[in-house]
Motif scaffolding. Structure first.
Motif, PDB file in Angstrom:
ATOM      1  N   LEU A 105       0.939  -1.437   0.091  1.00 36.55           N
ATOM      2  CA  LEU A 105       0.081   0.196   0.182  1.00 36.55           C
ATOM      3  C   LEU A 105       0.937   1.261  -0.255  1.00 36.55           C
ATOM      4  CD1 LEU A 105      -2.073   1.411  -0.336  1.00 36.55           C
ATOM      5  CD2 LEU A 105      -2.818   0.795   2.283  1.00 36.55           C
ATOM      6  N   LEU A 106       1.962   1.164   1.286  1.00 36.83           N
ATOM      7  CA  LEU A 106       2.921   2.684   0.541  1.00 36.83           C
ATOM      8  C   LEU A 106       3.575   2.416  -0.534  1.00 36.83           C
ATOM      9  CD1 LEU A 106       2.413   1.807   4.021  1.00 36.83           C
ATOM     10  CD2 LEU A 106       5.017   3.218   4.251  1.00 36.83           C
ATOM     11  N   TYR A 107       3.524   1.302  -1.017  1.00 39.05           N
ATOM     12  CA  TYR A 107       4.603   1.606  -2.449  1.00 39.05           C
ATOM     13  C   TYR A 107       3.835   2.201  -3.520  1.00 39.05           C
ATOM     14  CZ  TYR A 107       5.253  -0.156  -7.459  1.00 39.05           C
ATOM     15  OH  TYR A 107       5.866  -0.058  -8.202  1.00 39.05           O
ATOM     16  N   ALA A 108       2.326   1.804  -3.268  1.00 41.09           N
ATOM     17  CA  ALA A 108       1.433   2.240  -4.408  1.00 41.09           C
ATOM     18  C   ALA A 108       1.553   3.601  -3.945  1.00 41.09           C
ATOM     19  CB  ALA A 108       0.096   1.010  -4.122  1.00 41.09           C
ATOM     20  N   ILE A 109       0.704   4.206  -3.452  1.00 39.21           N
ATOM     21  CA  ILE A 109       0.841   5.312  -2.591  1.00 39.21           C
ATOM     22  C   ILE A 109       2.045   6.124  -3.282  1.00 39.21           C
ATOM     23  CG2 ILE A 109       0.729   7.461  -1.344  1.00 39.21           C
ATOM     24  CD1 ILE A 109      -0.795   5.563   0.642  1.00 39.21           C
ATOM     25  N   ASN A 110       3.225   5.517  -3.083  1.00 48.34           N
ATOM     26  CA  ASN A 110       4.486   7.064  -3.470  1.00 48.34           C
ATOM     27  C   ASN A 110       4.773   6.966  -4.612  1.00 48.34           C
ATOM     28  OD1 ASN A 110       6.912   8.338  -2.977  1.00 48.34           O
ATOM     29  ND2 ASN A 110       7.564   6.090  -3.892  1.00 48.34           N
ATOM     30  N   TYR A 111       4.059   5.333  -5.451  1.00 51.55           N
ATOM     31  CA  TYR A 111       4.219   5.769  -7.497  1.00 51.55           C
ATOM     32  C   TYR A 111       3.332   6.430  -7.796  1.00 51.55           C
ATOM     33  CZ  TYR A 111       3.905   3.559 -11.828  1.00 51.55           C
ATOM     34  OH  TYR A 111       4.082   2.539 -13.106  1.00 51.55           O
ATOM     35  N   ALA A 112       1.795   6.046  -7.188  1.00 54.42           N
ATOM     36  CA  ALA A 112       0.873   7.005  -7.762  1.00 54.42           C
ATOM     37  C   ALA A 112       0.810   8.891  -8.363  1.00 54.42           C
ATOM     38  CB  ALA A 112      -0.519   7.401  -7.142  1.00 54.42           C
ATOM     39  N   VAL A 113       1.664   8.931  -6.764  1.00 49.15           N
ATOM     40  CA  VAL A 113       1.694  10.779  -6.551  1.00 49.15           C
ATOM     41  C   VAL A 113       3.564  10.597  -7.153  1.00 49.15           C
ATOM     42  CG1 VAL A 113       2.520  12.650  -4.493  1.00 49.15           C
ATOM     43  CG2 VAL A 113       0.754  10.485  -3.999  1.00 49.15           C
ATOM     44  N   GLY A 114       4.050   9.801  -7.616  1.00 46.36           N
ATOM     45  CA  GLY A 114       5.433   9.911  -7.864  1.00 46.36           C
ATOM     46  C   GLY A 114       5.161   9.934  -9.728  1.00 46.36           C
ATOM     47  N   ILE A 115       4.529   9.671  -9.944  1.00 43.89           N
ATOM     48  CA  ILE A 115       3.976   9.833 -11.197  1.00 43.89           C
ATOM     49  C   ILE A 115       3.483  11.079 -11.478  1.00 43.89           C
ATOM     50  CG2 ILE A 115       2.441   9.451 -13.662  1.00 43.89           C
ATOM     51  CD1 ILE A 115       3.967   6.847 -13.408  1.00 43.89           C
ATOM     52  N   ALA A 116       2.956  12.076 -11.038  1.00 43.09           N
ATOM     53  CA  ALA A 116       2.582  12.743 -11.279  1.00 43.09           C
ATOM     54  C   ALA A 116       3.780  14.224 -10.694  1.00 43.09           C
ATOM     55  CB  ALA A 116       0.845  13.653 -10.213  1.00 43.09           C
ATOM     56  N   THR A 117       4.408  13.676 -10.114  1.00 42.47           N
ATOM     57  CA  THR A 117       5.784  14.332 -10.163  1.00 42.47           C
ATOM     58  C   THR A 117       6.766  14.972 -11.409  1.00 42.47           C
ATOM     59  OG1 THR A 117       7.103  13.289  -9.046  1.00 42.47           O
ATOM     60  CG2 THR A 117       5.751  14.481  -7.794  1.00 42.47           C
ATOM     61  N   GLY A 118       6.740  13.334 -11.972  1.00 48.46           N
ATOM     62  CA  GLY A 118       7.202  12.981 -13.486  1.00 48.46           C
ATOM     63  C   GLY A 118       6.614  13.739 -14.694  1.00 48.46           C
ATOM     64  N   LEU A 119       5.174  14.142 -14.927  1.00 45.92           N
ATOM     65  CA  LEU A 119       4.992  14.615 -15.319  1.00 45.92           C
ATOM     66  C   LEU A 119       5.393  16.188 -15.752  1.00 45.92           C
ATOM     67  CD1 LEU A 119       0.963  13.062 -15.591  1.00 45.92           C
ATOM     68  CD2 LEU A 119       2.857  12.911 -17.108  1.00 45.92           C
ATOM     69  N   VAL A 120       5.530  16.665 -14.180  1.00 48.90           N
ATOM     70  CA  VAL A 120       5.324  18.372 -13.522  1.00 48.90           C
ATOM     71  C   VAL A 120       7.155  18.349 -14.449  1.00 48.90           C
ATOM     72  CG1 VAL A 120       6.114  19.769 -12.145  1.00 48.90           C
ATOM     73  CG2 VAL A 120       4.128  18.882 -11.795  1.00 48.90           C
ATOM     74  N   MET A 121       7.770  17.116 -13.864  1.00 43.04           N
ATOM     75  CA  MET A 121       9.522  16.960 -14.860  1.00 43.04           C
ATOM     76  C   MET A 121       8.813  18.097 -16.182  1.00 43.04           C
ATOM     77  SD  MET A 121      12.542  15.365 -13.516  1.00 43.04           S
ATOM     78  CE  MET A 121      12.363  13.808 -14.751  1.00 43.04           C
ATOM     79  N   GLU A 122       8.691  16.500 -16.970  1.00 45.10           N
ATOM     80  CA  GLU A 122       8.719  16.271 -18.122  1.00 45.10           C
ATOM     81  C   GLU A 122       8.280  17.740 -19.129  1.00 45.10           C
ATOM     82  OE1 GLU A 122       9.589  14.195 -20.009  1.00 45.10           O
ATOM     83  OE2 GLU A 122       9.212  11.734 -18.792  1.00 45.10           O
ATOM     84  N   PHE A 123       6.920  17.924 -17.895  1.00 42.50           N
ATOM     85  CA  PHE A 123       6.640  19.740 -18.638  1.00 42.50           C
ATOM     86  C   PHE A 123       7.877  20.595 -19.001  1.00 42.50           C
ATOM     87  CE2 PHE A 123       2.191  18.151 -17.371  1.00 42.50           C
ATOM     88  CZ  PHE A 123       1.300  18.393 -19.005  1.00 42.50           C
ATOM     89  N   GLN A 124       8.658  21.164 -17.474  1.00 40.67           N
ATOM     90  CA  GLN A 124       9.910  21.410 -17.401  1.00 40.67           C
ATOM     91  C   GLN A 124      10.820  21.830 -18.497  1.00 40.67           C
ATOM     92  OE1 GLN A 124      13.271  22.032 -16.048  1.00 40.67           O
ATOM     93  NE2 GLN A 124      12.480  19.985 -15.621  1.00 40.67           N
ATOM     94  N   ILE A 125      10.810  20.409 -18.957  1.00 42.54           N
ATOM     95  CA  ILE A 125      12.494  20.279 -19.651  1.00 42.54           C
ATOM     96  C   ILE A 125      11.555  20.396 -20.999  1.00 42.54           C
ATOM     97  CG2 ILE A 125      13.517  18.545 -21.548  1.00 42.54           C
ATOM     98  CD1 ILE A 125      13.825  16.951 -18.242  1.00 42.54           C
ATOM     99  N   GLY A 126      10.737  20.568 -21.505  1.00 43.36           N
ATOM    100  CA  GLY A 126      10.209  21.006 -22.826  1.00 43.36           C
ATOM    101  C   GLY A 126      10.004  21.728 -22.912  1.00 43.36           C
ATOM    102  N   LEU A 127       9.257  23.244 -22.217  1.00 45.22           N
ATOM    103  CA  LEU A 127       9.453  24.163 -21.942  1.00 45.22           C
ATOM    104  C   LEU A 127      10.668  24.978 -22.167  1.00 45.22           C
ATOM    105  CD1 LEU A 127       6.379  24.570 -19.521  1.00 45.22           C
ATOM    106  CD2 LEU A 127       6.473  25.147 -22.215  1.00 45.22           C
ATOM    107  N   ASN A 128      11.594  25.036 -21.117  1.00 44.29           N
ATOM    108  CA  ASN A 128      13.085  25.599 -20.435  1.00 44.29           C
ATOM    109  C   ASN A 128      14.327  24.796 -21.788  1.00 44.29           C
ATOM    110  OD1 ASN A 128      10.693  26.380 -18.828  1.00 44.29           O
ATOM    111  ND2 ASN A 128      12.067  25.445 -16.905  1.00 44.29           N
ATOM    112  N   TRP A 129      14.229  24.223 -22.335  1.00 44.86           N
ATOM    113  CA  TRP A 129      15.643  23.237 -22.726  1.00 44.86           C
ATOM    114  C   TRP A 129      14.516  22.865 -24.323  1.00 44.86           C
ATOM    115  CZ3 TRP A 129      19.610  24.726 -19.965  1.00 44.86           C
ATOM    116  CH2 TRP A 129      18.806  24.980 -18.311  1.00 44.86           C
ATOM    117  N   ALA A 130      14.740  23.883 -25.042  1.00 49.74           N
ATOM    118  CA  ALA A 130      14.556  23.682 -26.310  1.00 49.74           C
ATOM    119  C   ALA A 130      16.204  23.776 -27.050  1.00 49.74           C
ATOM    120  CB  ALA A 130      13.776  25.167 -26.771  1.00 49.74           C
ATOM    121  N   GLY A 131      16.865  24.361 -26.327  1.00 53.47           N
ATOM    122  CA  GLY A 131      18.131  24.422 -27.147  1.00 53.47           C
ATOM    123  C   GLY A 131      18.374  22.789 -27.138  1.00 53.47           C
ATOM    124  N   LEU A 132      18.136  22.112 -25.365  1.00 48.34           N
ATOM    125  CA  LEU A 132      18.885  20.957 -26.321  1.00 48.34           C
ATOM    126  C   LEU A 132      18.204  19.593 -26.914  1.00 48.34           C
ATOM    127  CD1 LEU A 132      20.103  18.079 -24.376  1.00 48.34           C
ATOM    128  CD2 LEU A 132      18.182  18.658 -22.023  1.00 48.34           C
TER     129      LEU A 132
END
Length: 432
Positions: A56-83
Motif C-alpha cells: 500500500l505504501l509503495y502504491a501511494i508513492n508510485y501514484a504521486v511520483g507519476i504526477a511529479t514526473g509529469l511536472v518534470m517532463e513539462f518543464q524540460i519541454g518548456l525550458n530546454w528547447a536548445g537541448l
C-alpha cells in the motif's frame, strides 16, 4: 537572476524532488516482491500481510511520483528547447522508451496486482509484482541511458545542419558513464527502501513498548513489524555496501569522460587550460559545491553502513526488540529515514552540477540549451512548478505517514472476500 539561472534552478528543484519518489519506488517494490515470494513459497501468512501492508505504501508513492514526473517532463519541454533541438533525436529515444514502460506497462501490471488480491492465483499474482519490479528497473535503466549520454555523448553523428543524429544504439547501451552509475543508483534505492522499512517498523515497535501510553500491538501485527524490521535492516545494509562500492567504481570513468569534474589544484588549472584550447574561452570548472557534496555524501554513506551493521548485529535473537538497553537503536533507525534522501541529493549534485557548464558534455553548453524565454517568465514558472512538486511531496509523505500508522489489514480492499479474516485468525492462533 538571469533566465539561465532560473531555468537551472527550476530543473534542479523539480528533478531532485522527483528523484526522491523514484528512490522509494525502486526500493520498496523489490522488498514487496521478496515478501510475497516468501508468502507463496513458505505459506507463512505473516509475509502475506507484510506484502499487503508495505505494498500500500509503495502504491501511494508510485501514484504521486507519476504526477511529479509529469511536472518534470513539462518543464524540460518548456525550458530546454536548445537541448531538444540539437540532441533530441538521441537523448529523447531512451526517454520515450521509459515513458512507454512506466506509464503503460508498469502501471498496467501494478493495477492488475492491486486489484488481483484474492481474485488471482497466488503464483500469477506473484508474477505480477515481479513484473512491476522488472519494469521499474527497466524504467530506471532507460532514464540512466539518457542521462549517460548527457554525461558522455556517444553513438551519434552531426548532420549538415549540426543536429545530432543517433547512429549507434548499441553505443548508448555500452556507454562507460552508464553501468556503474545505474548500479549505484539502484542499490541506493534499495538502501532507501530498506531504511524506510526498518525505520517505520522500529517506530511501530517503540510505540508498542510504551503499553501504558498506547494500545499494544496485536500479536500478528507485532510479528509483521518484527519481520519487517529485520528484513529492512538486512536490505539496507546490503544496499549501502554495494552503493558505496559502485560509487567508488565510477571515479575511473568520470576521470576519463569528464576530466574537469573532480579535478583540483594544479590538475584543475591544467584541465581548464586544455578545455580553453579545445572549446574557446570560458570557465570549464564546476563549482566548489561538487567537491563539498562528494565529501559529505561519502562520509554519510560510510557512517550509514556502520550504523546498519550495528543494527544487524543487534537483530541476533531479537536483542534490538527484547533488551531495554538496545532499544535506543530503534529510535536511531527511525531517525535515519531521511538520511538516504539527503545522500541521494548530494549524489545528484555531484553528477549534474559537476557537468557544468555543459548540458551535453563537450557538445552543448547549458547557456545554448535553454529556451529563449525572459527571466520574468522563468521566475514565475519556477515558482509554479516548484510549488506543485513540493505540494505533491507533502501530500505523499502525509499519505505515507497515515498508511504507516494504520492497523495492518484490509489493504487494497481485501477482507472477507479474499479470506483475510480467516488468515488473520489463523495467524493470531499460531502466534498466541
Amino acid at each position: 537572476m538571469s533566465a539561465l539561472e532560473y531555468a537551472r534552478l527550476q530543473f534542479g528543484l523539480t528533478a531532485s524532488l522527483h528523484f526522491l519518489f523514484v528512490m522509494v519506488t525502486l526500493g520498496l517494490v523489490v522488498l514487496v516482491a521478496v515478501m510475497q515470494t516468501r508468502y507463496v513459497v513458505s505459506g507463512n501468512l505473516a509475509y502475506g500481510r507484510m506484502a499487503r501492508f508495505w505494498g500500500l505504501l509503495y502504491a501511494i508513492n508510485y501514484a504521486v511520483g507519476i504526477a511529479t514526473g509529469l511536472v518534470m517532463e513539462f518543464q524540460i519541454g518548456l525550458n530546454w528547447a536548445g537541448l531538444s533541438r540539437l540532441t533530441g533525436d538521441v537523448f529523447g529515444a531512451p526517454l520515450a522508451l521509459e515513458t512507454l514502460i512506466a506509464f503503460v506497462l508498469e502501471s498496467t501490471l501494478l493495477g492488475m496486482w492491486i486489484f488481483g488480491w484474492g481474485r488471482l492465483g497466488k503464483r500469477l499474482h506473484l508474477a505480477l509484482i515481479w513484473g512491476v519490479a522488472a519494469t521499474a528497473m527497466l524504467s530506471a535503466f532507460w532514464v540512466m541511458v539518457s542521462n549517460a549520454f548527457l554525461q558522455h555523448p556517444v553513438g551519434y553523428a552531426l548532420d549538415a545542419d549540426g543536429i545530432a543524429r543517433l547512429t549507434d544504439f548499441g553505443a548508448l547501451l555500452s556507454n562507460s558513464a552508464l553501468w556503474f552509475a545505474l548500479l549505484h543508483t539502484v542499490f541506493a534505492a534499495m538502501t532507501t527502501g530498506g531504511i524506510l522499512l526498518a525505520g517505520v517498523s522500529a517506530w511501530r515497535l517503540r510505540r508498542a513498548h510504551r503499553a501504558r501510553r498506547r494500545r499494544e500491538l496485536a500479536p500478528e501485527d507485532h510479528e509483521l513489524f518484527r519481520r519487517s524490521l529485520r528484513l529492512g535492516i538486512r536490505f539496507g545494509l546490503i544496499g549501502t555496501f554495494f552503493t558505496i562500492g559502485f560509487g567508488y567504481a565510477q571515479f575511473g570513468p568520470i576521470g576519463d569522460n569528464q576530466p574537469t569534474k573532480l579535478a583540483g589544484g594544479a590538475k584543475a588549472v591544467a584541465q581548464q587550460a586544455a578545455m580553453v584550447d579545445r572549446f574557446g574561452p570560458g570557465d570549464y570548472l564546476p563549482s566548489d559545491w561538487v567537491v563539498i557534496s562528494l565529501e559529505a555524501m561519502t562520509g554519510i554513506a560510510n557512517l550509514l553502513f556502520l550504523l546498519l551493521f550495528v543494527a544487524q548485529v543487534l537483530t541476533f535473537r531479537d536483542t534490538l526488540i527484547r533488551r531495554r538497553w538496545a532499544r535506543p537503536a530503534l529510535w536511531m533507525l527511525t531517525v535515519l529515514i531521511p538520511v538516504p534522501f539527503v545522500t541521494a541529493i548530494l549524489g545528484w549534485i555531484v553528477r549534474e552540477e559537476g557537468r557544468q557548464p555543459w548540458a551535453v558534455y563537450g557538445l552543448l553548453r547549458t547557456v545554448d540549451a535553454v529556451s529563449p524565454m525572459s527571466a520574468g517568465a522563468l521566475r514565475w514558472s519556477t515558482f509554479g512548478f516548484t510549488v506543485a512538486v513540493a505540494a505533491l511531496a507533502v501530500v505523499d509523505w502525509w499519505l505515507l505517514a497515515r498508511a504507516a500508522a494504520r492497523t495492518p489489514g484490509g489493504e487494497f480492499g481485501t477482507g472477507e472476500e479474499s479470506g483475510e479474516t480467516g488468515e488473520h485468525r489463523e495467524l493470531r492462533e499460531a502466534l498466541v
